[in-house]
Design an enzyme around this catalytic site. Structure first.
Site, PDB file in Angstrom:
ATOM      1  N   ALA A 182       0.801  -1.359   0.272  1.00 38.98           N
ATOM      2  CA  ALA A 182      -0.133  -0.104   0.152  1.00 38.98           C
ATOM      3  C   ALA A 182       0.755   1.309  -0.043  1.00 38.98           C
ATOM      4  O   ALA A 182       1.787   1.247   0.514  1.00 38.98           O
ATOM      5  CB  ALA A 182      -0.917   0.169   1.202  1.00 38.98           C
ATOM      6  N   GLY A 234      -6.916  -6.989   0.994  1.00 40.58           N
ATOM      7  CA  GLY A 234      -7.405  -5.659   1.038  1.00 40.58           C
ATOM      8  C   GLY A 234      -9.029  -5.683   1.199  1.00 40.58           C
ATOM      9  O   GLY A 234      -9.479  -6.626   1.576  1.00 40.58           O
ATOM     10  N   GLU A 256      -7.792 -12.229   0.223  1.00 42.11           N
ATOM     11  CA  GLU A 256      -8.064 -12.062   1.602  1.00 42.11           C
ATOM     12  C   GLU A 256      -8.782 -10.737   1.894  1.00 42.11           C
ATOM     13  O   GLU A 256      -8.031  -9.855   1.846  1.00 42.11           O
ATOM     14  CB  GLU A 256      -6.742 -12.078   2.499  1.00 42.11           C
ATOM     15  CG  GLU A 256      -5.941 -13.503   2.460  1.00 42.11           C
ATOM     16  CD  GLU A 256      -6.649 -14.588   3.142  1.00 42.11           C
ATOM     17  OE1 GLU A 256      -7.722 -14.279   3.957  1.00 42.11           O
ATOM     18  OE2 GLU A 256      -6.406 -15.786   2.804  1.00 42.11           O
ATOM     19  N   CYS A 290      -8.719  -6.691   9.875  1.00 43.57           N
ATOM     20  CA  CYS A 290      -9.894  -7.466   9.141  1.00 43.57           C
ATOM     21  C   CYS A 290     -10.610  -8.206  10.216  1.00 43.57           C
ATOM     22  O   CYS A 290     -11.792  -8.709  10.001  1.00 43.57           O
ATOM     23  CB  CYS A 290      -9.415  -8.014   8.075  1.00 43.57           C
ATOM     24  SG  CYS A 290      -7.696  -9.235   8.415  1.00 43.57           S
ATOM     25  N   SER A 447      -5.212 -15.285  14.514  1.00 47.10           N
ATOM     26  CA  SER A 447      -4.076 -15.648  13.670  1.00 47.10           C
ATOM     27  C   SER A 447      -2.863 -16.344  14.163  1.00 47.10           C
ATOM     28  O   SER A 447      -2.616 -15.986  15.168  1.00 47.10           O
ATOM     29  CB  SER A 447      -3.446 -13.927  13.577  1.00 47.10           C
ATOM     30  OG  SER A 447      -4.712 -13.197  13.095  1.00 47.10           O
TER      31      SER A 447
HETATM   32  P1  NAD Z   1      -7.711  -1.487  -0.250  1.00 51.85           P
HETATM   33  O1  NAD Z   1      -8.420  -2.419  -0.980  1.00 51.85           O
HETATM   34  O2  NAD Z   1      -8.309  -0.180  -0.442  1.00 51.85           O
HETATM   35  O3  NAD Z   1      -6.192  -1.743  -0.707  1.00 51.85           O
HETATM   36  C1  NAD Z   1      -5.399  -2.698  -0.701  1.00 51.85           C
HETATM   37  C2  NAD Z   1      -4.392  -2.862  -1.696  1.00 51.85           C
HETATM   38  O4  NAD Z   1      -4.913  -2.763  -2.995  1.00 51.85           O
HETATM   39  C3  NAD Z   1      -3.431  -1.701  -1.690  1.00 51.85           C
HETATM   40  O5  NAD Z   1      -2.215  -1.822  -2.035  1.00 51.85           O
HETATM   41  C4  NAD Z   1      -3.982  -0.854  -2.628  1.00 51.85           C
HETATM   42  O6  NAD Z   1      -2.848   0.141  -3.178  1.00 51.85           O
HETATM   43  C5  NAD Z   1      -4.491  -1.487  -3.725  1.00 51.85           C
HETATM   44  N1  NAD Z   1      -5.453  -0.852  -4.600  1.00 51.85           N
HETATM   45  C6  NAD Z   1      -6.414  -0.223  -4.347  1.00 51.85           C
HETATM   46  N2  NAD Z   1      -7.107   0.027  -5.423  1.00 51.85           N
HETATM   47  C7  NAD Z   1      -6.609  -0.640  -6.377  1.00 51.85           C
HETATM   48  C8  NAD Z   1      -7.109  -0.939  -7.720  1.00 51.85           C
HETATM   49  N3  NAD Z   1      -7.938  -0.528  -8.321  1.00 51.85           N
HETATM   50  N4  NAD Z   1      -6.337  -1.728  -8.562  1.00 51.85           N
HETATM   51  C9  NAD Z   1      -5.362  -2.544  -8.005  1.00 51.85           C
HETATM   52  N5  NAD Z   1      -4.914  -2.182  -6.676  1.00 51.85           N
HETATM   53  C10 NAD Z   1      -5.529  -1.404  -5.744  1.00 51.85           C
HETATM   54  O7  NAD Z   1      -7.660  -1.719   1.208  1.00 51.85           O
HETATM   55  P2  NAD Z   1      -6.915  -0.943   2.445  1.00 51.85           P
HETATM   56  O8  NAD Z   1      -7.494  -0.051   2.912  1.00 51.85           O
HETATM   57  O9  NAD Z   1      -5.332  -0.961   2.107  1.00 51.85           O
HETATM   58  O10 NAD Z   1      -7.070  -2.055   3.683  1.00 51.85           O
HETATM   59  C11 NAD Z   1      -8.004  -2.298   4.452  1.00 51.85           C
HETATM   60  C12 NAD Z   1      -8.694  -3.592   3.992  1.00 51.85           C
HETATM   61  O11 NAD Z   1      -7.933  -4.833   3.822  1.00 51.85           O
HETATM   62  C13 NAD Z   1      -9.887  -3.729   5.049  1.00 51.85           C
HETATM   63  O12 NAD Z   1     -11.243  -3.941   4.177  1.00 51.85           O
HETATM   64  C14 NAD Z   1      -9.604  -5.309   5.632  1.00 51.85           C
HETATM   65  O13 NAD Z   1     -10.548  -5.918   6.084  1.00 51.85           O
HETATM   66  C15 NAD Z   1      -8.678  -5.899   4.519  1.00 51.85           C
HETATM   67  N6  NAD Z   1      -7.883  -6.822   5.120  1.00 51.85           N
HETATM   68  C16 NAD Z   1      -8.334  -8.450   4.958  1.00 51.85           C
HETATM   69  C17 NAD Z   1      -7.242  -9.093   5.491  1.00 51.85           C
HETATM   70  C18 NAD Z   1      -7.572 -10.495   5.367  1.00 51.85           C
HETATM   71  O14 NAD Z   1      -6.638 -11.241   5.491  1.00 51.85           O
HETATM   72  N7  NAD Z   1      -8.730 -10.957   5.020  1.00 51.85           N
HETATM   73  C19 NAD Z   1      -6.060  -8.706   6.142  1.00 51.85           C
HETATM   74  C20 NAD Z   1      -5.830  -7.363   6.473  1.00 51.85           C
HETATM   75  C21 NAD Z   1      -6.766  -6.557   5.730  1.00 51.85           C
END
Ligand code: NAD
Length: 483
Positions: A182, A234, A256, A290, A447
């Site tokens: 990120a 994400g 995830e 998450c 975890s």
């Molecule tokens: P996000 O979805 O905004 O971003 C995640 C990643 O995707 C970042 O690297 C971002 O730069 C990239 N990204 C964003 N838009 C994109 C696009 N259009 N195309 C390609 N890549 C893109 O999420 P965030 O705000 O960074 O993280 C929080 C989210 O992550 C929450 O929903 C959380 O629940 C989730 N999360 C899930 C887990 C799991 O294991 N299930 C673990 C940690 C976080």
């Protein structure tokens, strides 16, 4: 905490074993959420840089895949050891760029390093099988081969662990990767890349590129024919977009995604245990996880004591910059996160929720929202349907088990769930009925690198950790055989 000199941090892209600027020369600021001031600036990759990283990964992979598994295992083991040696430096870096309190950052480094130890052990156990076909005509030989170049996309909330949970199994399986962390937290990813480089991961096996404009950069990689897998952590929203992108090349996808965890407390629970557990499940990383308890269901008999106890414990937490030694709850990652929480709280209160603690943003520099407890949150409130991702505990009372199960499963998500009861039979029966990839019974933390982490429904596809996590980076090949 160790002293960090921003001038000594890695801020270039890491491609083919070399640190290099973005082809465009652009840079992007990395901001300290405790002050809203830039810490430093890093190279801002474009499509050309991403394709160069895929070239490097594709060129390096055959040799890595052909190495004896033991050799790969020993390099991974060394990654674990050096991460542990450098734990305090890494924890400080995580606190600085992500904002989380140092104890949370230290716990993350330890969790993150464990993926290298676990997959060092798994690298030598990629075991196939052989059987006799039911007809008796031949044998069926099954093997797992490395899938190819994997694109890894990670979020800001666990900048170290989300990277190592992907890099370690990919390398154990014999794959090469391009990691796109990120934009909020690239410094930790580069610090990990530096360690991998130092311990002998060959040039090109791990490439790291940060960008302020992820959509075209990730899309270009997902359409590059030598890429065969995507592992994304994400939001569900971005996960859906990337699944569509990955469909064009039919990539293997490990997703995830977001959660909306129910934290369930039955009347017969041990109150102190449940309060200890909810503090971990709610407040780890200031609620930005998450797996965070998002809906706290408390049975009527225990409700009053639980709400009182939770408000006392949350009210006693010290709020401050993550890097300050006594901080227990750091800032949120950015300003939109604070505004989102303000909206969710206001809407819940309009709908009838009662503020027991906090409920108003803190007037100080940086992105702070205080620990907050709301009682009587309506089940239909937006904060019970979306991830809060902050230090706000919303309590929803319930009476019967059936009513509870219906409410807990009434969500598109299904990542983790928590159940507190002294009756193990009831705990296991409820765990069976919850639509969730992971259930913790009388624990506030799920975890574990040795356990399969992942969600059902729109919380994801595939599993990370355990042996399952390694198989995400393999293809299964069957050979029909006669002798
Ligand atoms: P996000 O979805 O905004 O971003 C995640 C990643 O995707 C970042 O690297 C971002 O730069 C990239 N990204 C964003 N838009 C994109 C696009 N259009 N195309 C390609 N890549 C893109 O999420 P965030 O705000 O960074 O993280 C929080 C989210 O992550 C929450 O929903 C959380 O629940 C989730 N999360 C899930 C887990 C799991 O294991 N299930 C673990 C940690 C976080």
């Amino acid at each position: 905490m160790t002293d960090l000199n921003p001038a000594e941090l890695r801020t270039q892209l890491f491609i083919g074993g070399a640190w290099r600027p973005a082809a465009s020369g652009r840079r992007l600021d990395v901001v300290d959420p405790a002050t809203a001031e830039p810490i430093t600036a890093v190279a801002d990759a474009g499509v050309d840089d991403a394709l160069l990283a895929v070239d490097a990964a594709a060129a390096a992979m055959p040799d890595w895949a052909a190495r004896p598994p033991r050799e790969r295992a020993e390099i991974l083991r060394r990654c674990y050891e050096v991460m542990v040696e450098r734990a305090e430096h890494l924890a400080t870096l995580i606190s600085l760029e992500n904002g989380k309190a140092l104890p949370d950052a230290r716990a993350e480094v330890s969790y993150a390093a464990e993926f290298f130890r676990w997959y060092a052990e798994e690298a030598v156990r990629v075991i196939g099988d052989i059987s006799i076909a039911p007809s008796g005509a031949n044998r069926i030989l099954v093997q797992h081969q490395p899938i190819g170049v994997a694109v890894l996309v990670t979020p800001w909330n666990f900048p170290a662990a989300m990277a190592t949970r992907k890099i370690a199994p990919a390398l154990a399986a014999g794959c090469s990767v391009v990691l796109k962390p990120a934009a909020e937290t690239p410094l930790t990813a580069y610090a990990i890349a530096e360690i991998l480089d130092e311990v002998g991961v060959p040039a090109g096996i791990v490439n790291v590129i940060t960008t302020d404009d992820p959509a075209p950069v990730v899309s270009a990689m997902l359409h590059e024919p030598r890429v065969r897998a995507l592992s994304f952590t994400g939001s569900t929203e971005v996960g859906r977009l990337l699944l569509r992108e990955a469909a064009d090349q039919v990539l293997k996808c490990s997703m995830e995604l977001g959660g909306n965890a129910p934290f369930i407390v039955f009347d017969d629970a041990d109150l102190d245990d449940a309060l200890d557990g909810v503090l971990i499940a709610k407040m780890r990383n200031g609620g930005q996880a998450c797996t965070a308890a998002n809906r706290i269901y408390v049975q009527e008999g225990l409700r009053e004591a639980f709400v009182r106890g939770l408000a006392e414990r949350m009210g006693a937490l010290t709020v401050g910059p993550g890097t300050a030694p006594d901080t227990q709850c750091g800032p949120l990652v950015d300003q939109p996160s604070v505004q989102k929480i303000e909206r969710l709280v206001a809407e819940a209160v309009d709908g009838g929720a009662r503020v027991v603690l906090g409920g108003k943003r803190l007037e100080r520099p940086g992105y702070f929202y205080p620990p907050t407890v709301l009682d009587d949150v309506p089940g239909g409130a937006r904060m019970a349907r979306e991830e809060v991702f902050g230090p706000v505990a919303g309590i929803i009372p319930f009476t019967t088990e059936d009513e509870l199960i219906a409410a807990a499963n009434d969500t598109e998500h299904g990542l983790s769930a928590y159940v507190y009861t002294r009756d193990l039979q009831r705990g296991l029966a409820v765990a069976d009925r919850l639509e969730s990839g992971m259930v913790a019974i009388n624990r506030g933390l799920v975890s574990d690198p040795a356990a399969p982490f992942g969600g059902v429904k729109q919380s994801g596809l595939g599993r990370e950790g355990a042996h399952h996590g390694l198989l995400e980076y393999t293809e299964t090949k069957y050979v029909a055989l006669s002798w």
